[in-house]
Design a protein around this motif. Structure first.
Motif, mmCIF file in Angstrom:
data_model
loop_
_atom_site.group_PDB
_atom_site.id
_atom_site.type_symbol
_atom_site.label_atom_id
_atom_site.label_comp_id
_atom_site.label_asym_id
_atom_site.label_seq_id
_atom_site.Cartn_x
_atom_site.Cartn_y
_atom_site.Cartn_z
ATOM 1 N N GLY A 124 26.162 145.605 37.344
ATOM 2 C CA GLY A 124 26.741 146.122 36.242
ATOM 3 C C GLY A 124 26.669 145.174 35.088
ATOM 4 O O GLY A 124 27.330 145.501 33.756
ATOM 5 N N HIS A 125 25.800 144.250 35.090
ATOM 6 C CA HIS A 125 25.560 143.394 33.558
ATOM 7 C C HIS A 125 24.062 142.889 33.637
ATOM 8 O O HIS A 125 23.272 143.030 34.841
ATOM 9 C CB HIS A 125 26.306 142.173 33.935
ATOM 10 N N THR A 126 23.872 142.483 32.661
ATOM 11 C CA THR A 126 22.313 141.735 32.434
ATOM 12 C C THR A 126 22.372 140.501 32.928
ATOM 13 O O THR A 126 22.918 139.667 32.590
ATOM 14 C CB THR A 126 21.967 141.895 31.007
ATOM 15 N N CYS A 127 21.530 140.278 33.805
ATOM 16 C CA CYS A 127 21.586 138.774 34.855
ATOM 17 C C CYS A 127 20.264 138.269 34.822
ATOM 18 O O CYS A 127 19.371 139.071 35.409
ATOM 19 C CB CYS A 127 22.271 139.241 36.114
ATOM 20 N N GLY A 128 20.135 137.021 34.612
ATOM 21 C CA GLY A 128 19.025 136.383 34.670
ATOM 22 C C GLY A 128 19.097 135.481 36.174
ATOM 23 O O GLY A 128 20.274 134.925 36.141
ATOM 24 N N LEU A 129 18.085 135.227 36.423
ATOM 25 C CA LEU A 129 17.953 134.456 37.638
ATOM 26 C C LEU A 129 16.842 133.524 37.663
ATOM 27 O O LEU A 129 15.761 133.806 37.268
ATOM 28 C CB LEU A 129 17.938 135.222 38.988
ATOM 29 N N PHE A 130 17.090 132.026 37.699
ATOM 30 C CA PHE A 130 15.931 131.027 37.695
ATOM 31 C C PHE A 130 16.148 130.352 39.259
ATOM 32 O O PHE A 130 17.069 129.769 39.607
ATOM 33 C CB PHE A 130 15.897 129.858 36.793
ATOM 34 N N THR A 131 15.036 130.712 39.938
ATOM 35 C CA THR A 131 15.112 129.842 41.295
ATOM 36 C C THR A 131 13.628 128.901 41.629
ATOM 37 O O THR A 131 12.834 129.159 40.721
ATOM 38 C CB THR A 131 15.095 130.957 42.336
ATOM 39 N N SER A 132 13.539 128.368 42.653
ATOM 40 C CA SER A 132 12.226 127.799 43.292
ATOM 41 C C SER A 132 12.412 127.670 44.663
ATOM 42 O O SER A 132 13.668 127.584 45.225
ATOM 43 C CB SER A 132 12.040 126.456 42.364
ATOM 44 N N GLY A 190 17.337 141.063 36.013
ATOM 45 C CA GLY A 190 17.584 142.492 36.757
ATOM 46 C C GLY A 190 16.810 142.805 37.874
ATOM 47 O O GLY A 190 16.387 143.838 38.332
ATOM 48 N N GLY A 191 16.313 141.576 38.585
ATOM 49 C CA GLY A 191 15.471 141.751 39.727
ATOM 50 C C GLY A 191 14.168 141.743 39.485
ATOM 51 O O GLY A 191 13.314 141.833 40.415
ATOM 52 N N GLN A 192 13.750 141.539 38.242
ATOM 53 C CA GLN A 192 12.228 142.000 37.859
ATOM 54 C C GLN A 192 11.786 140.630 37.311
ATOM 55 O O GLN A 192 12.247 139.871 36.354
ATOM 56 C CB GLN A 192 12.115 142.830 36.624
ATOM 57 N N ASP A 193 10.653 140.182 37.948
ATOM 58 C CA ASP A 193 9.865 138.992 37.431
ATOM 59 C C ASP A 193 9.386 139.196 35.989
ATOM 60 O O ASP A 193 9.256 140.035 35.405
ATOM 61 C CB ASP A 193 8.491 138.926 38.141
ATOM 62 N N ILE A 194 9.523 137.905 35.244
ATOM 63 C CA ILE A 194 8.863 137.904 33.879
ATOM 64 C C ILE A 194 7.491 138.362 34.037
ATOM 65 O O ILE A 194 6.767 137.951 34.792
ATOM 66 C CB ILE A 194 8.975 136.475 33.436
ATOM 67 N N HIS A 243 19.306 138.181 25.659
ATOM 68 C CA HIS A 243 20.413 138.241 25.743
ATOM 69 C C HIS A 243 21.344 138.588 26.988
ATOM 70 O O HIS A 243 22.279 139.591 27.014
ATOM 71 C CB HIS A 243 21.223 139.514 24.632
ATOM 72 N N VAL A 244 20.734 137.936 28.091
ATOM 73 C CA VAL A 244 21.569 138.051 29.359
ATOM 74 C C VAL A 244 23.050 137.846 29.334
ATOM 75 O O VAL A 244 23.491 136.726 28.385
ATOM 76 C CB VAL A 244 20.956 137.433 30.593
ATOM 77 N N GLU A 245 24.003 138.354 30.084
ATOM 78 C CA GLU A 245 25.171 138.326 30.090
ATOM 79 C C GLU A 245 25.490 137.150 31.140
ATOM 80 O O GLU A 245 26.432 136.217 30.730
ATOM 81 C CB GLU A 245 26.005 139.487 30.428
ATOM 82 N N TYR A 246 24.769 137.009 32.109
ATOM 83 C CA TYR A 246 24.797 136.146 33.231
ATOM 84 C C TYR A 246 23.548 135.265 33.278
ATOM 85 O O TYR A 246 22.547 136.015 33.424
ATOM 86 C CB TYR A 246 25.353 136.529 34.423
ATOM 87 N N ALA A 247 23.472 134.002 33.737
ATOM 88 C CA ALA A 247 22.279 133.424 34.160
ATOM 89 C C ALA A 247 22.589 132.627 35.368
ATOM 90 O O ALA A 247 23.460 131.669 35.420
ATOM 91 C CB ALA A 247 21.788 132.379 33.163
ATOM 92 N N VAL A 248 22.078 133.077 36.451
ATOM 93 C CA VAL A 248 22.204 132.252 37.923
ATOM 94 C C VAL A 248 21.013 131.081 37.870
ATOM 95 O O VAL A 248 19.852 131.391 38.045
ATOM 96 C CB VAL A 248 22.151 133.154 39.143
ATOM 97 N N ILE A 249 21.387 129.853 38.030
ATOM 98 C CA ILE A 249 20.594 128.815 37.844
ATOM 99 C C ILE A 249 20.690 127.981 39.114
ATOM 100 O O ILE A 249 21.631 127.306 39.462
ATOM 101 C CB ILE A 249 20.782 127.766 36.395
#
Length: 371
Positions: free
Chosen positions: A26-34, A47-51, A87-93
């Motif tokens: 329901g939101h624009t969400c960025g994800l940074f993982t390794s 949104g689940g899509q790679d850069i 302009h992501v609303e959430y960023a999961v880091i």
């Protein structure tokens, strides 16, 4: 932008992916993982899509700054810039190593998630759970919400003390509230009770029992962020996690590279493949607790093919071989995989790939070529 920051020894990547999967409904969400599995573009997602590759190169160049900057710092800064510009609303880091001194610890998070803390990177983080937990708890911010997996009591004492110092509210997953009523290599269905509410018939596409706990920690985080139940359900159901007890026919691929992760892999194999002949393809990094890692692998291996998936940090195959009573060494990972797969097929059993995300990446790339 609201940040959710994760630290821990194991499960933080999977838990981060579940949280991001939920928030993306329901939101624009960025994800940074390794680490990444196939491409470094996987480290940054919206949104689940790679850069996209071109943007990845552009943002890495923007973030590089000092030419001697550590690569992980560049990745972190590039991801944060990309999230900001979109302009992501959430960023999961997800932290890379530790927490207190980790490059990701610049984010002003109001929620932190602590996944299981165990022994790894001891030369850098300390040789006791207390020392390691102190480093992980360095991400805890004043007046925040901290969601934690169940922990060893030694680590939990450190977490409680850190939360008290920071006036942070601590929520610990009650594993007793989980009821798994269907499990298989294709996924698991379960109920979970949190704050008196029973969430029935949740589903994840993951075989490992630990992934249910990861999903429930993600659910708690989402509830605390005010996410509705429908989005939680869909987010969990849609999340697909690579190289974590990933089953590809008669091949099981897991990036497990420390004793605790390998014990979890052993439980998964015992649950779904009990009695099957097991060939293991293994690679281990030089800086790991090799004795402890090989001891865990030996508990489920009928034979081991040793290889080296990273020439800079990896232990050469011929040096890994003596740690096992029944093993062969094949330095080239491609040749090692082909030989191990043929051996598993000859024995009518399964092939388990483990010990290193570098090795998991290599094998998944080879399998994609066969597809």
């Amino acid at each position: 932008m609201q940040y959710v920051h994760l630290a821990g020894t194991n499960a933080k990547g999977s838990t981060a992916q579940y949280i991001a999967g939920i928030l993306s409904q329901g939101h624009t969400c960025g994800l940074f993982t390794s680490p990444h599995i196939i491409s470094p573009c996987e480290r940054m997602r919206i949104g689940g899509q790679d850069i996209p590759k071109q943007q990845y190169e552009e943002y890495m160049e923007k973030a590089r700054g000092e030419k001697d900057a550590h690569l992980f710092s560049v990745w972190t800064n590039a991801a944060l810039l990309w999230f900001r510009d979109n302009h992501v609303e959430y960023a999961v880091i997800e932290t890379g190593l530790g927490g207190r001194l980790d490059p990701t610890n610049i984010v002003p998070s109001k929620m932190q998630v602590l996944t299981p803390i165990s022994y790894d990177h001891m030369a850098l983080l300390g040789d006791t759970l207390t020392k390691i937990a102190r480093e992980k708890c360095g991400i805890i911010k004043p007046d925040s919400v901290v969601v934690s997996h169940p922990q060893e009591e030694e680590a939990m004492r450190v977490i409680r003390a850190a939360c008290a110092r920071q006036n942070a509210r601590l929520i610990v997953l009650d594993a007793g509230g989980i009821h798994v009523h269907q499990s298989g290599v294709g996924g698991q269905a379960f109920d979970f009770t949190y704050e008196g509410k029973r969430y029935r018939d949740l589903f994840i596409h993951a075989a490992s029992p630990m992934q249910v706990q990861n999903a429930c920690v993600a659910l708690i985080a989402a509830v605390e962020l005010g996410i509705p139940e429908g989005e939680i359900r869909e987010g969990l159901k849609e999340t697909l996690i690579a190289a974590r007890a990933q089953v590809c026919g008669d091949i099981v691929i897991d990036g497990a590279h420390n004793p605790a992760a390998l014990r979890e892999l052993s439980r998964t194999l015992h649950r779904y493949f009990a009695g099957r002949d097991t060939t293991v393809l293994a690679a281990v990094m030089r800086d790991k607790d090799i004795m402890a890692i090989t001891r865990e692998i030996a508990t489920f291996a009928d034979r081991v093919v040793c290889t080296c998936a990273d020439k800079k940090r990896g232990l050469p195959a011929h040096e890994l071989q003596p740690y096992f009573p029944c093993a062969q060494a094949v330095e080239d990972p491609r040749a090692a995989f082909l030989g191990a797969r043929a051996l598993a097929k000859q024995k009518g059993g399964i092939l388990v790939v483990c010990g290193s995300f570098y090795l998991a990446s290599c094998v998944l790339a080879l399998l994609s070529q066969d597809a």
